[in-house]
Design a protein around this motif. Sequence first.
Motif, PDB file in Angstrom:
ATOM      1  N   CYS A   1      -1.302   3.733 -13.539  1.00 34.32           N
ATOM      2  CA  CYS A   1      -0.130   4.533 -13.848  1.00 34.32           C
ATOM      3  C   CYS A   1      -0.585   5.907 -14.276  1.00 34.32           C
ATOM      4  O   CYS A   1      -1.573   6.049 -15.011  1.00 34.32           O
ATOM      5  CB  CYS A   1       0.690   3.909 -14.984  1.00 34.32           C
TER       6      CYS A   1
ATOM      7  N   SER B   1       1.919  -0.974 -12.152  1.00 31.94           N
ATOM      8  CA  SER B   1       1.206  -0.336 -11.043  1.00 31.94           C
ATOM      9  C   SER B   1       2.198   0.067  -9.960  1.00 31.94           C
ATOM     10  O   SER B   1       3.202  -0.606  -9.723  1.00 31.94           O
ATOM     11  CB  SER B   1       0.148  -1.280 -10.474  1.00 31.94           C
ATOM     12  N   SER B   2       1.923   1.178  -9.309  1.00 26.59           N
ATOM     13  CA  SER B   2       2.845   1.695  -8.295  1.00 26.59           C
ATOM     14  C   SER B   2       2.814   0.874  -7.009  1.00 26.59           C
ATOM     15  O   SER B   2       3.760   0.909  -6.217  1.00 26.59           O
ATOM     16  CB  SER B   2       2.514   3.156  -7.977  1.00 26.59           C
ATOM     17  N   THR B   3       1.736   0.126  -6.801  1.00 28.13           N
ATOM     18  CA  THR B   3       1.612  -0.759  -5.639  1.00 28.13           C
ATOM     19  C   THR B   3       0.920  -2.042  -6.070  1.00 28.13           C
ATOM     20  O   THR B   3       0.193  -2.060  -7.075  1.00 28.13           O
ATOM     21  CB  THR B   3       0.788  -0.107  -4.507  1.00 28.13           C
ATOM     22  N   PRO B   4       1.114  -3.129  -5.336  1.00 24.94           N
ATOM     23  CA  PRO B   4       0.362  -4.356  -5.654  1.00 24.94           C
ATOM     24  C   PRO B   4      -1.122  -4.155  -5.370  1.00 24.94           C
ATOM     25  O   PRO B   4      -1.511  -3.295  -4.561  1.00 24.94           O
ATOM     26  CB  PRO B   4       0.974  -5.399  -4.720  1.00 24.94           C
ATOM     27  N   ASN B   5      -1.966  -4.961  -6.008  1.00 31.27           N
ATOM     28  CA  ASN B   5      -3.395  -4.893  -5.714  1.00 31.27           C
ATOM     29  C   ASN B   5      -3.694  -5.631  -4.413  1.00 31.27           C
ATOM     30  O   ASN B   5      -2.780  -6.116  -3.731  1.00 31.27           O
ATOM     31  CB  ASN B   5      -4.226  -5.421  -6.889  1.00 31.27           C
ATOM     32  N   ASP B   6      -4.950  -5.731  -4.092  1.00 28.44           N
ATOM     33  CA  ASP B   6      -5.337  -6.331  -2.801  1.00 28.44           C
ATOM     34  C   ASP B   6      -4.926  -7.787  -2.677  1.00 28.44           C
ATOM     35  O   ASP B   6      -4.788  -8.308  -1.566  1.00 28.44           O
ATOM     36  CB  ASP B   6      -6.855  -6.207  -2.604  1.00 28.44           C
TER      37      ASP B   6
ATOM     38  N   TRP C   1       1.216  -7.277  -8.847  1.00 28.06           N
ATOM     39  CA  TRP C   1       1.538  -6.086  -9.619  1.00 28.06           C
ATOM     40  C   TRP C   1       0.818  -6.179 -10.962  1.00 28.06           C
ATOM     41  O   TRP C   1       0.694  -7.259 -11.524  1.00 28.06           O
ATOM     42  CB  TRP C   1       3.039  -5.973  -9.853  1.00 28.06           C
TER      43      TRP C   1
END
Length: 385
Positions: A4, A232-237, A241
């Motif tokens: 963030c 988080s602005s996007t999910p991780n791999d 979230w």
Amino acid sequence: MASCTTVGVTPVAGPTFSYWRKDGGHLENFRSTSDLPRVQDIVIIGSGLTGAACAYYISQTAGSSSIPTTTVLEAREVCSGATGRNGGHLRPEALASFSKFSETLGLDSANEIALFEVANAEAVKELVQTEGIDCDYTQVESANVYLDGSLASAAKSQIGELARSGYDIVGKIQFHENPHEAEDVTGVLGAKAAATFPAASIWPYKLAVHLLKIAMSKGVQLQTHTPAQCISSTPNDNGYWVISTPRGDMMAKTVIFATNGYTPNLLPEYAGTIIPVRGICSHIQAVNTSNPAPVISETIKTMGIKHSPGCQDYLITRPDGSIVVGGAWKAVRPGPRDDWYNVIDDSQLIPAAVNYYDGFMQRTFATWENEPSEVDYLWTGIMGV
């Protein structure tokens, strides 16, 4: 830490203390575990009625051994936001829905929304009965009381339009257009007209907490004093979230924002769409507690009192005869807009309304004119508008 750029503003510490939270309970500062679970299927942010209902229905989806792993995060004490601070109404207000939505969405859609509100009120009743929830659920007759002639005329016109169009919702409303009749039915001094309809009142805090207890018995976790600071602005791999809190990060496949007026603090894209508005509410009781408090009306137990466009009070009669009344917009709106608009601080009262409810019952209701009363609780809360 979650990726963030900024940490969102969280609910303030030390909020004004509401009547609904006076009994508290063991969940006030409850944490299911000393350390946060690091990975969950679902994280729900907010423990008010929305968050509690989400947790409850998730817990009902399957046996307790197979429900999704779920944690409810609460920034402060349990249910200390809007649900623990509102006016206690369960009130499908058809006329307000029609006036709000008919011009932009059309009468058919407005009718659907009004009927949805009625169905929701009935669903809450069924849930309370099914689960045996002790939340002072009380079926009542409610009223919109118009002290302004133009508002009374507009309501009469709206009801006439609904009747001519054949909408079923109008059958639930009785309109009293004679001022003497309106004052007699509602007990409100100076009433120009009134619309009455079925509704209910509840102890909102107890309803939400009971739903949380049921969910927790099925494995849902509750973590109070754990504000979500950013997501988080996007999910991780791995598709998770990341939720950042002062107690460390959590990862979740799904994040539910049950955050009402605080939503833009975590989701900036909603700034300007969801506006936090600070409202004020009170609890009033008769000074002479040895005698029953006077009833405001023989039939009406909850109401919205419409002083003028945009200015109203909303009121319920408690089972013990005391009164919960909020709004005070007649005093608030002429004051500084910065005192209530786009405000998330519920630790302070609204200066223009601090004394508004002193003598409110005496100047509003014929039956209270000679009955001394006191405001023993006065609090603010943040609404998402």
